[in-house]
Motif scaffolding. Structure first.
Motif, short mmCIF file in Angstrom:
data_model
loop_
_atom_site.label_atom_id
_atom_site.label_comp_id
_atom_site.label_asym_id
_atom_site.label_seq_id
_atom_site.Cartn_x
_atom_site.Cartn_y
_atom_site.Cartn_z
N UNK A 139 0.87 -1.19 0.00
CA UNK A 139 0.00 0.00 0.00
C UNK A 139 0.90 1.24 0.00
N UNK A 140 0.74 2.07 -1.01
CA UNK A 140 1.62 3.22 -1.22
C UNK A 140 0.80 4.51 -1.22
N UNK A 141 1.23 5.47 -0.44
CA UNK A 141 0.60 6.80 -0.42
C UNK A 141 1.63 7.83 -0.88
N UNK A 142 1.33 8.53 -1.97
CA UNK A 142 2.22 9.57 -2.50
C UNK A 142 1.59 10.93 -2.25
N UNK A 143 2.30 11.80 -1.57
CA UNK A 143 1.85 13.18 -1.37
C UNK A 143 2.65 14.07 -2.32
N UNK A 144 1.96 14.71 -3.23
CA UNK A 144 2.61 15.54 -4.24
C UNK A 144 2.30 17.01 -3.98
N UNK A 145 3.32 17.76 -3.54
CA UNK A 145 3.18 19.19 -3.32
C UNK A 145 3.33 19.90 -4.67
N UNK A 146 2.23 20.19 -5.33
CA UNK A 146 2.28 20.84 -6.64
C UNK A 146 2.07 19.85 -7.76
N UNK A 147 0.92 19.22 -7.78
CA UNK A 147 0.68 18.11 -8.71
C UNK A 147 0.45 18.57 -10.14
#
Length: 496
Positions: free
Chosen positions: A233-241
């Protein structure tokens, strides 16, 4: 490089009321910043708002029509008149002007810009003229600055050589700075934004003709894939998607992972400026990525956080237990103000917040440029050097006669240039730092470097084979640098 979030057609409003007035000799060309808008570079031609401006149109007079004199005697006399205004009427007689001017240049620090002028004008060296103009602006030498702006206007062209095109936007920034210290003029730039689909088109062209974005996304994705190779299970947080383009190839790569793909959840953070470029909110990005994931049979969810990155709080991130966490800062962290702008120091604050989440990996991709806390003149020199390399690289891949090249440079790069040169304080949002400084910030926040894998390096080397051999890739201290010839332009690193 472009900030990726600002798009604007440079077209200054009238500055007549804000321009500093200087009494000058009749022979010195008077300059009105009201003529500094991009439309002023046209040869007495006007275009209705929004009309297309052909790349074949020269926005400045031909070099042969320049008001720069080819007669050095006349030129020196011009300088003599300037000297009389600046130093007073009691200077030596006119017939000894040559020696006195040269002696003055050699002995008076405030006349250093004159040395630059005397070296640049006889050879019609636009780059040196722009430097001399910036030096005059830095020294509050208004008379010389306004005169040099008039001279530069005759040499810049948004359809010319790389330095002529860049010079047009740099000149716009210098005029804005001289007229009102930058901030108010930058605000008054009338941005005639094209439709959102056109903005996407311009960014796509730049994305395809230059490898900078692909390099950044590919290196960051490689670091994330390596850190998540055994996670379910992978969670990616993208600041400025932005458009979410970075994650297309990563989703495809996860789909091919031995043992099956992980469940992927992406939290996309972005502001209203990017929403305009998309033609809508973050839901558009989520729908696009969800459709792609379904086609590759990858379990996927999207969480939207519509806000500026510096405003993010823990509750906005949707953290869930049982997920391996990756945080991505691609071409975005330099927009967050630091201790030189705000006592809150959003730049370091957000890094401390991310570190508290104990992520498996954090990726950083930034322009390799030093424009954050540098004083104006060194910052100008850095900007000129950086964007000259950028414009030269565009020139190689995108023919000068390409009908969309002007739009690509104006909408994707020009406003950044103006912001760096013209603005100060909170108004200056383009605040780049070298990787060495970013490393210090990450270490102070509690991170340790995570070297990029050799597989990532080899993949990027293969990518660069499709571009000019003047692009240079360098691996140093676990980070990757992509540059044009001898100038590093983008740096990528990973942390944990």
């Amino acid at each position: 490089m472009t900030s990726l979030h600002w798009f604007c057609t440079l077209e200054s409003s009238s500055l007549s009321d804000t321009c500093v007035s200087v009494n000058s000799p009749s022979s010195v060309i008077k300059y009105s910043p009201a003529q500094s808008s991009m439309s002023s570079y046209q040869e007495s031609k006007s275009y209705p708002p929004g009309s297309y401006q052909s790349p074949n149109v020269k926005y400045g007079s031909p070099l042969s029509g320049s008001c720069i004199t080819e007669d050095m005697t006349d030129f020196r006399c011009k300088l003599r008149e300037l000297e009389n205004v600046m130093l007073g009427p009691d200077s030596d007689p006119f017939d000894t002007c040559n020696n006195n001017i040269e002696n003055s240049i050699n002995t008076l620090p405030e006349l250093e810009s004159w040395r630059l002028i005397m070296e640049a004008i006889p050879t019609r060296d636009l780059k040196q003229l722009l430097i001399a103009c910036a030096k005059a602006v830095s020294d509050d030498d208004l008379l010389t600055a306004q005169w040099l702006m008039s001279e530069c206007r005759q040499m810049v062209s948004v359809s010319g050589e790389p330095i002529q095109r860049l010079g047009a936007y740099i000149l716009e920034g210098l005029v804005a700075r001289l007229s009102a210290s930058g901030s108010s003029i930058y605000k008054s730039l009338r941005c005639k934004d094209p439709a959102s689909f056109e903005l996407l088109s311009y960014m796509h062209i730049l994305y395809e003709v230059c490898p900078y974005f692909k390099f950044g996304y590919m290196s960051a994705n490689g670091a994330i894939a390596e850190a998540m190779k055994n996670e379910k299970r992978v969670h990616i947080i993208d600041f400025g998607i932005g458009q979410g383009s970075q994650w297309v190839t990563l989703i495809q790569a996860f789909a091919l992972r031995p043992g099956g793909p992980p469940h992927i959840r992406i939290t996309g953070i972005d502001d209203l400026a990017s929403a305009y470029a998309r033609g809508g909110g973050l839901d558009i990005v989520g729908q696009r990525l969800a459709k792609l994931a379904r086609s590759f049979k990858v379990p996927f969810k999207f969480h939207a956080a519509a806000m500026c990155g510096s405003e993010v709080q823990l509750e906005n991130l949707g953290i869930q237990s049982g997920e391996a966490l990756a945080v991505n800062f691609a071409f975005i962290l330099h927009h967050m103000p630091d201790e030189s702008v705000s006592t809150e120091n959003h730049r370091d604050q957000i890094l401390r917040l991310v570190q508290s989440l104990k992520p498996n990996v954090v990726t950083l991709v930034e322009q390799e440029s030093n424009t954050n806390t540098a004083p104006f003149f060194p910052r100008f020199l850095e900007t000129l050097d950086y964007y000259e390399a950028m414009f030269e690289s565009i020139d190689v891949m995108l023919p000068r006669e390409h009908k969309e090249r002007i739009n690509v440079e104006q909408h994707c790069l020009a406003r950044d240039v103006v912001n760096i040169i013209a603005c100060e304080g909170a108004e200056r949002v383009e605040r780049h730092e070298l990787l060495g400084k970013w490393k210090s910030r990450f270490r102070m926040a509690g991170f340790k470097p995570c070297p990029l894998s050799s597989l990532v390096n080899n993949t990027i080397k293969s990518l660069l084979q499709n571009y000019s051999d003047r692009y240079k890739l360098e691996e140093r201290d676990g980070a990757l640098y992509l540059g044009w010839m001898n100038r590093h332009l983008v740096a990528s690193s990973a942390w944990k």
